[in-house]
Design a protein around this motif. Structure first.
Motif, mmCIF file in Angstrom:
data_model
loop_
_atom_site.group_PDB
_atom_site.id
_atom_site.type_symbol
_atom_site.label_atom_id
_atom_site.label_comp_id
_atom_site.label_asym_id
_atom_site.label_seq_id
_atom_site.Cartn_x
_atom_site.Cartn_y
_atom_site.Cartn_z
ATOM 1 N N ALA A 269 30.705 -30.134 19.723
ATOM 2 C CA ALA A 269 32.022 -29.973 20.332
ATOM 3 C C ALA A 269 33.035 -29.482 19.307
ATOM 4 N N ALA A 270 32.955 -29.961 18.092
ATOM 5 C CA ALA A 270 33.899 -29.542 17.047
ATOM 6 C C ALA A 270 33.749 -28.063 16.734
ATOM 7 N N ALA A 271 32.488 -27.552 16.695
ATOM 8 C CA ALA A 271 32.264 -26.136 16.415
ATOM 9 C C ALA A 271 32.784 -25.270 17.554
ATOM 10 N N LEU A 272 32.561 -25.706 18.792
ATOM 11 C CA LEU A 272 33.078 -24.952 19.929
ATOM 12 C C LEU A 272 34.607 -24.942 19.917
ATOM 13 N N ASP A 273 35.208 -26.079 19.569
ATOM 14 C CA ASP A 273 36.671 -26.161 19.480
ATOM 15 C C ASP A 273 37.202 -25.158 18.460
ATOM 16 N N GLU A 274 36.559 -25.047 17.334
ATOM 17 C CA GLU A 274 37.016 -24.132 16.287
ATOM 18 C C GLU A 274 36.940 -22.678 16.746
ATOM 19 N N LYS A 275 35.857 -22.299 17.435
ATOM 20 C CA LYS A 275 35.707 -20.919 17.905
ATOM 21 C C LYS A 275 36.730 -20.583 18.984
ATOM 22 N N LEU A 276 36.976 -21.499 19.908
ATOM 23 C CA LEU A 276 37.965 -21.247 20.952
ATOM 24 C C LEU A 276 39.376 -21.169 20.374
ATOM 25 N N ARG A 277 39.665 -21.992 19.402
ATOM 26 C CA ARG A 277 40.985 -21.972 18.786
ATOM 27 C C ARG A 277 41.202 -20.630 18.052
ATOM 28 N N SER A 278 40.180 -20.168 17.359
ATOM 29 C CA SER A 278 40.296 -18.875 16.665
ATOM 30 C C SER A 278 40.487 -17.742 17.656
ATOM 31 N N MET A 279 39.797 -17.801 18.784
ATOM 32 C CA MET A 279 39.958 -16.773 19.802
ATOM 33 C C MET A 279 41.391 -16.725 20.313
ATOM 34 N N CYS A 280 41.975 -17.891 20.577
ATOM 35 C CA CYS A 280 43.354 -17.929 21.069
ATOM 36 C C CYS A 280 44.330 -17.377 20.023
ATOM 37 N N GLU A 281 44.096 -17.668 18.751
ATOM 38 C CA GLU A 281 44.983 -17.160 17.709
ATOM 39 C C GLU A 281 44.899 -15.644 17.586
ATOM 40 N N ILE A 282 43.707 -15.094 17.818
ATOM 41 C CA ILE A 282 43.547 -13.650 17.720
ATOM 42 C C ILE A 282 44.166 -12.937 18.913
ATOM 43 N N LEU A 283 43.982 -13.512 20.119
ATOM 44 C CA LEU A 283 44.450 -12.833 21.335
ATOM 45 C C LEU A 283 45.956 -12.897 21.501
ATOM 46 N N GLY A 284 46.621 -13.917 21.021
ATOM 47 C CA GLY A 284 48.071 -13.972 21.197
ATOM 48 C C GLY A 284 48.682 -15.192 20.548
ATOM 49 N N GLN A 285 49.879 -15.004 19.953
ATOM 50 C CA GLN A 285 50.571 -16.101 19.283
ATOM 51 C C GLN A 285 51.223 -17.058 20.276
ATOM 52 N N GLU A 286 51.470 -16.581 21.511
ATOM 53 C CA GLU A 286 52.168 -17.418 22.483
ATOM 54 C C GLU A 286 51.222 -18.318 23.274
ATOM 55 N N ILE A 287 50.000 -18.424 22.856
ATOM 56 C CA ILE A 287 49.020 -19.250 23.562
ATOM 57 C C ILE A 287 49.070 -20.676 23.025
ATOM 58 N N LEU A 288 49.236 -21.641 23.937
ATOM 59 C CA LEU A 288 49.194 -23.062 23.604
ATOM 60 C C LEU A 288 47.784 -23.564 23.898
ATOM 61 N N TYR A 289 47.140 -24.175 22.901
ATOM 62 C CA TYR A 289 45.727 -24.534 23.027
ATOM 63 C C TYR A 289 45.539 -26.027 22.758
ATOM 64 N N SER A 290 44.670 -26.659 23.547
ATOM 65 C CA SER A 290 44.319 -28.068 23.328
ATOM 66 C C SER A 290 42.863 -28.271 23.705
ATOM 67 N N PHE A 291 42.204 -29.197 22.978
ATOM 68 C CA PHE A 291 40.784 -29.481 23.207
ATOM 69 C C PHE A 291 40.573 -30.992 23.143
ATOM 70 N N SER A 292 39.801 -31.526 24.082
ATOM 71 C CA SER A 292 39.468 -32.959 24.070
ATOM 72 C C SER A 292 37.992 -33.107 24.404
ATOM 73 N N GLY A 293 37.268 -33.776 23.541
ATOM 74 C CA GLY A 293 35.834 -33.965 23.730
ATOM 75 C C GLY A 293 35.136 -34.069 22.398
ATOM 76 N N GLU A 294 33.958 -34.665 22.407
ATOM 77 C CA GLU A 294 33.200 -34.837 21.177
ATOM 78 C C GLU A 294 31.723 -34.947 21.506
ATOM 79 N N GLY A 295 30.918 -34.939 20.440
ATOM 80 C CA GLY A 295 29.489 -35.077 20.628
ATOM 81 C C GLY A 295 28.789 -33.730 20.690
ATOM 82 N N ILE A 296 27.552 -33.774 21.210
ATOM 83 C CA ILE A 296 26.722 -32.583 21.347
ATOM 84 C C ILE A 296 26.734 -32.138 22.809
ATOM 85 N N LEU A 297 26.989 -30.863 23.044
ATOM 86 C CA LEU A 297 27.081 -30.316 24.400
ATOM 87 C C LEU A 297 25.922 -29.353 24.622
ATOM 88 N N GLY A 298 25.194 -29.540 25.706
ATOM 89 C CA GLY A 298 24.088 -28.645 26.047
ATOM 90 C C GLY A 298 24.563 -27.554 26.987
#
Length: 421
Positions: A269-298
């Motif tokens: 979950a932490a690795a997925l959070d990092e990739k999604l956060r980077s995507m939002c930063e690249i696509l636009g500065q006005e994007i508000l991003y939040s992530f909640s969850g942990e563990g291993i996701l299949g």
């Protein structure tokens, strides 16, 4: 309490084997009683006939090695004499009385087998009518309907025995075939609608190219087109050609998605959070991003990132000042499942734009759909359709709604447990 006892008694139903054994017992019991009744009845009739119509003192009858004596009271007495039978005396009995006596004597030889056959036939007929006729008819009708590709029906309920369980298995098979065929029919209809929409949108660039081609064919030989005008027309034609090229690429990607099988793998979950956060930063500065969850996701991380990118790009097109992206791992009923709680990844994208119109909410996920004011050539109306396809492939769904200040799109992906990967 009485109602519960009645229900318990109602549920206690004999199996086919028990019913058959019970029927055989009843058949044997009736055959025995009937045979005894026929035997006693014919013996009584013999005595009655001999005493009533063969009157005489010490009347004797010789029959099949037996001597039958009728005493003064009309009772019969049998004694075996073997071959020492005296000459028949016609004065003792006439031929009619002898024939009648013989018929009565041998009646039980015929009646007892007939009675046993009647008992067997009756039990078999009752068993067939009560236990076999309806289940066989239901299964035969169902097999004929399935052979005719008619699956939209439900088998009639039958008794809860072996044939009832066979009917239940047949019903499960029919329901599975119906669901599989319905999915296939939906896919075929979706392909037809996609091809129709694609053909409709192809008309515009083809018509434009055809018109420009005819104009050039007519005016170039006459030298009536200036160099600047010619370059302008060629630029427009190249734009339409690029549009056709984009169309074909989109159609190719959609066809690949329809045959795509998700490659589920464990993702942190932490690795997925990092990739999604980077995507939002690249696509636009006005994007508000939040992530909640942990563990291993299949799940298939590549498809999740593709859907998220499409949703963010689509949201940025309509957002005025800000875009909210919320990602969370949740548990609950997914895709209408009521059997058990499932884990899923939910990505929600909210914008502060005009929101979805009622028509948009109904058709925005259709291929090549463009709402009012969305007719620009760069927008093909395939983004949400592709997201819906991917979510469906991943066992989830795509939900459109309106937030307080704009539109909201929610994508859900089923998280596969480790034992099913």
């Amino acid at each position: 309490m009485r109602e519960r006892k009645w229900r318990r008694r109602k549920k206690k139903i004999r199996s086919l084997r028990q019913t058959l054994f019970f029927g055989i017992f009843i058949c044997a019991f009736l055959a025995f009683l009937g045979s005894m009744a026929i035997g006693f009845g014919t013996n009584y009739l013999q005595n009655w006939y001999s005493s009533s119509y063969m009157e005489g003192e010490d009347t004797r009858i010789w029959k099949d090695g037996y001597e039958i004596i009728i005493d003064q009271s009309g009772n019969l007495h049998y004694s075996y004499v073997g071959e020492e039978v005296p000459t028949y005396d016609k004065r003792q009995i006439n031929l009619t009385k002898e024939l009648t006596f013989d018929i009565i004597s041998y009646a039980q030889t015929v009646l007892i087998p007939l009675w046993i056959l009647a008992c067997v036939w009756s039990i078999v007929w009752i068993f067939y009518k009560r236990e076999l006729e309806k289940p066989l008819r239901v299964l035969q009708d169902a097999s004929e309907k399935i052979a005719d590709n008619c699956l939209d029906f439900e088998l009639e309920p039958v008794k809860d025995n072996e044939l009832g369980r066979l009917r239940d298995g047949f019903e499960k098979m029919r329901a599975a075939l119906y669901e599989n065929n319905r999915a296939m029919w939906q896919q075929v209809e979706e392909r037809k609608r996609l091809n129709a929409a694609f053909a409709h949108d192809m008309r515009t660039p083809i018509t434009v190219l055809k018109g420009y081609g005819e104009m050039l064919e007519r005016y170039i030989p006459e030298g009536r087109i200036s160099q600047d005008k010619l370059m302008e027309i060629l630029g427009m034609m190249n734009g339409q050609i690029r549009r056709l090229e984009n169309y074909t690429q989109k159609m190719s990607s959609i066809r690949k998605l329809e045959d795509l099988e998700p490659e589920v793998a464990p993702v942190k979950a932490a690795a997925l959070d990092e990739k999604l956060r980077s995507m939002c930063e690249i696509l636009g500065q006005e994007i508000l991003y939040s992530f909640s969850g942990e563990g291993i996701l299949g799940l298939d991380e590549t498809l999740v990132l593709e859907v998220c990118e499409n949703l963010i790009s689509n949201g940025l097109r309509y957002a005025r000042q800000r875009l909210q992206v919320t990602v969370r791992v949740a548990e609950g009923e997914l895709s209408g499942s009521e059997e058990e709680s499932e884990r899923y990844l939910e990505i929600t994208v909210e914008d502060d734009g005009p929101g979805f119109s009622p028509e948009d909410l109904q058709h925005a996920t259709d291929p090549f759909y463009r709402g009012e004011g969305q007719m620009e050539q760069s927008h093909f109306g395939l983004g949400l359709y592709i997201c819906r396809l991917i979510c469906g492939k991943c066992g989830g769904s795509l939900i459109l709604s309106n937030a307080v200040c704009g539109g909201r799109v929610t994508a859900r992906f089923k998280i596969v447990s480790e034992d099913k990967q």
